[in-house]
Design a protein around this motif. Structure first.
Motif, PDB file in Angstrom:
ATOM      1  N   PRO A 135       3.294   0.019  -3.257  1.00 37.55           N
ATOM      2  CA  PRO A 135       3.787  -1.307  -3.641  1.00 37.55           C
ATOM      3  C   PRO A 135       4.753  -1.886  -2.617  1.00 37.55           C
ATOM      4  O   PRO A 135       4.843  -3.097  -2.465  1.00 37.55           O
ATOM      5  CB  PRO A 135       4.461  -1.065  -4.997  1.00 37.55           C
ATOM      6  N   THR A 136       5.447  -1.038  -1.902  1.00 39.23           N
ATOM      7  CA  THR A 136       6.359  -1.511  -0.861  1.00 39.23           C
ATOM      8  C   THR A 136       5.579  -2.169   0.261  1.00 39.23           C
ATOM      9  O   THR A 136       5.893  -3.280   0.713  1.00 39.23           O
ATOM     10  CB  THR A 136       7.195  -0.342  -0.310  1.00 39.23           C
ATOM     11  N   ASN A 137       4.538  -1.493   0.722  1.00 39.29           N
ATOM     12  CA  ASN A 137       3.720  -2.058   1.793  1.00 39.29           C
ATOM     13  C   ASN A 137       2.973  -3.301   1.314  1.00 39.29           C
ATOM     14  O   ASN A 137       2.809  -4.272   2.055  1.00 39.29           O
ATOM     15  CB  ASN A 137       2.726  -1.020   2.310  1.00 39.29           C
ATOM     16  N   ARG A 194      -1.285   9.832 -13.059  1.00 39.52           N
ATOM     17  CA  ARG A 194       0.125   9.761 -12.665  1.00 39.52           C
ATOM     18  C   ARG A 194       0.331   9.141 -11.279  1.00 39.52           C
ATOM     19  O   ARG A 194       1.232   8.317 -11.101  1.00 39.52           O
ATOM     20  CB  ARG A 194       0.765  11.149 -12.759  1.00 39.52           C
ATOM     21  N   PRO A 195      -0.460   9.500 -10.268  1.00 40.53           N
ATOM     22  CA  PRO A 195      -0.280   8.814  -8.986  1.00 40.53           C
ATOM     23  C   PRO A 195      -0.488   7.299  -9.105  1.00 40.53           C
ATOM     24  O   PRO A 195       0.193   6.520  -8.437  1.00 40.53           O
ATOM     25  CB  PRO A 195      -1.341   9.461  -8.081  1.00 40.53           C
ATOM     26  N   HIS A 196      -1.423   6.897  -9.981  1.00 42.71           N
ATOM     27  CA  HIS A 196      -1.682   5.459 -10.110  1.00 42.71           C
ATOM     28  C   HIS A 196      -0.503   4.736 -10.754  1.00 42.71           C
ATOM     29  O   HIS A 196      -0.300   3.544 -10.520  1.00 42.71           O
ATOM     30  CB  HIS A 196      -2.967   5.231 -10.916  1.00 42.71           C
ATOM     31  N   ARG A 197       0.268   5.443 -11.569  1.00 39.31           N
ATOM     32  CA  ARG A 197       1.497   4.837 -12.100  1.00 39.31           C
ATOM     33  C   ARG A 197       2.409   4.427 -10.940  1.00 39.31           C
ATOM     34  O   ARG A 197       3.021   3.361 -10.953  1.00 39.31           O
ATOM     35  CB  ARG A 197       2.227   5.826 -13.006  1.00 39.31           C
ATOM     36  N   LEU A 198       2.500   5.288  -9.963  1.00 36.38           N
ATOM     37  CA  LEU A 198       3.280   4.969  -8.767  1.00 36.38           C
ATOM     38  C   LEU A 198       2.660   3.805  -8.012  1.00 36.38           C
ATOM     39  O   LEU A 198       3.353   2.872  -7.590  1.00 36.38           O
ATOM     40  CB  LEU A 198       3.375   6.195  -7.861  1.00 36.38           C
ATOM     41  N   HIS A 199       1.337   3.828  -7.850  1.00 35.93           N
ATOM     42  CA  HIS A 199       0.645   2.836  -7.044  1.00 35.93           C
ATOM     43  C   HIS A 199       0.800   1.424  -7.603  1.00 35.93           C
ATOM     44  O   HIS A 199       0.792   0.455  -6.841  1.00 35.93           O
ATOM     45  CB  HIS A 199      -0.848   3.169  -6.955  1.00 35.93           C
ATOM     46  N   ARG A 200       0.909   1.282  -8.921  1.00 37.18           N
ATOM     47  CA  ARG A 200       0.923  -0.041  -9.550  1.00 37.18           C
ATOM     48  C   ARG A 200       2.297  -0.447 -10.080  1.00 37.18           C
ATOM     49  O   ARG A 200       2.397  -1.401 -10.845  1.00 37.18           O
ATOM     50  CB  ARG A 200      -0.103  -0.078 -10.683  1.00 37.18           C
ATOM     51  N   SER A 201       3.349   0.226  -9.676  1.00 38.28           N
ATOM     52  CA  SER A 201       4.680  -0.114 -10.178  1.00 38.28           C
ATOM     53  C   SER A 201       5.717   0.013  -9.068  1.00 38.28           C
ATOM     54  O   SER A 201       5.441   0.554  -8.000  1.00 38.28           O
ATOM     55  CB  SER A 201       5.052   0.780 -11.362  1.00 38.28           C
TER      56      SER A 201
END
Length: 306
Positions: A135-137, A194-201
């Motif tokens: 999300p940062t990038n 769980r990785p997708h939670r990171l990817h979309r938040s």
């Protein structure tokens, strides 16, 4: 110089589609997908996930040009592409230097709307794919994407004018949730992967994780508008404009609208419809966003001077 064509009642169709992995190595699937696009009679197609289209001297890209019957431009590293009916849109220049942040670089062009004539201001057209995992990038990429809404053109009289922009692609992030009829944002806990939670938040000011809507907010801050949002509200269009573009699944959560088309606000008057064409899941994991544009109105907009 040529004069604009008036009164022809032309309706233009713009499509944006992330066709999953460009069909992989399945040539029949790839042809079926692009025949689906042809059936929608497009004048402009913004494609994402063009993997492998540059192999063997761009052989697949030329194959797809033949299937869709349009001229194509393949972006850096075969991440994205633009196809255009050359009778309607003609490229005046390419923008290969897309900025330092892109993981999947966009395809960006300055294009002339041919029926408007050579006195008309061109527009910038781009197909893009924001980063999947960071999300940062993704936010940085959306900020760079806004630079195509800030391009100038020297008019025949010598004055410098701003070019309108039309940008479409896979945002891998959600639209801002302040539109009542839009799809609700997922709850983080609804995403089982769980990785997708990171990817979309992202981590918000209070330290808690928020669902990522920042690319949408960035583009709208820069003077670009989500055409589906516009059509569903300001023009009294139907809720179909804000339909899902990705289906719910067990790992990634509920239906979402991560594929969107944005235009600078000067183009909004030409919008005559927005909807989503659903495709079978065995064809792609994303649906097709369709924008309809009044060609005569577009011509008038491109002849305006500040």
């Amino acid at each position: 110089m040529s004069a604009p064509i008036k009164g022809n009642g032309r309706t233009l169709t713009v499509l944006s589609w992330n066709f999953e992995r460009n069909g992989g190595n399945d040539a029949a699937k790839r042809r079926r997908a692009h025949e689906t696009l042809v059936s929608l009679n497009p004048h402009l197609v913004l494609r994402q996930e063009m993997w492998g289209a540059d192999a063997n001297g761009n052989a697949i890209m030329y194959e797809l040009e033949d299937v869709v019957g349009m001229r194509g431009w393949l972006g850096p590293r075969s991440c994205t592409a633009v196809f255009a009916d050359p009778r309607v849109f003609r490229a005046l220049r390419e923008w290969p230097d897309t900025g330092p942040m892109w993981v999947l670089p966009p395809t960006a062009l300055t294009m002339r709307y041919a029926p408007a004539g050579t006195d008309a201001t061109p527009l910038v057209v781009a197909s893009y794919h924001l980063n999947y995992a960071s999300p940062t990038n993704r936010l940085a990429e959306s900020e760079w994407l806004s630079t195509w809404a800030d391009k100038k053109w020297t008019a025949p009289g010598g004055e410098s004018v701003s070019m309108p922009a039309l940008l479409g692609g896979d945002n891998n992030a959600y639209p801002d949730p302040d539109l009542d009829c839009d799809l609700a944002l997922p709850e983080l806990a609804e995403i089982n992967d769980r990785p997708h939670r990171l990817h979309r938040s992202y981590v918000g000011p209070d330290g808690s994780r928020q669902m990522d809507t920042r690319p949408d907010q960035a583009l709208r801050t820069a003077g670009l508008e989500d055409v589906a949002r516009y059509w569903a509200t300001a023009r009294g269009g139907s809720k179909a404009a804000v339909s899902r573009t990705v289906n719910a699944c067990q790992s990634h959560g509920p239906d979402s609208r991560i594929d969107r088309i944005y235009v600078t606000t000067d183009l909004l008057d030409a919008v005559t419809g927005v909807d989503v064409i659903e495709v079978p899941l065995d064809l792609s994991d994303h649906h097709i966003v369709r924008l309809s544009v009044d060609g005569d109105c577009l011509s008038d907009i491109l002849h305006r001077r500040p």
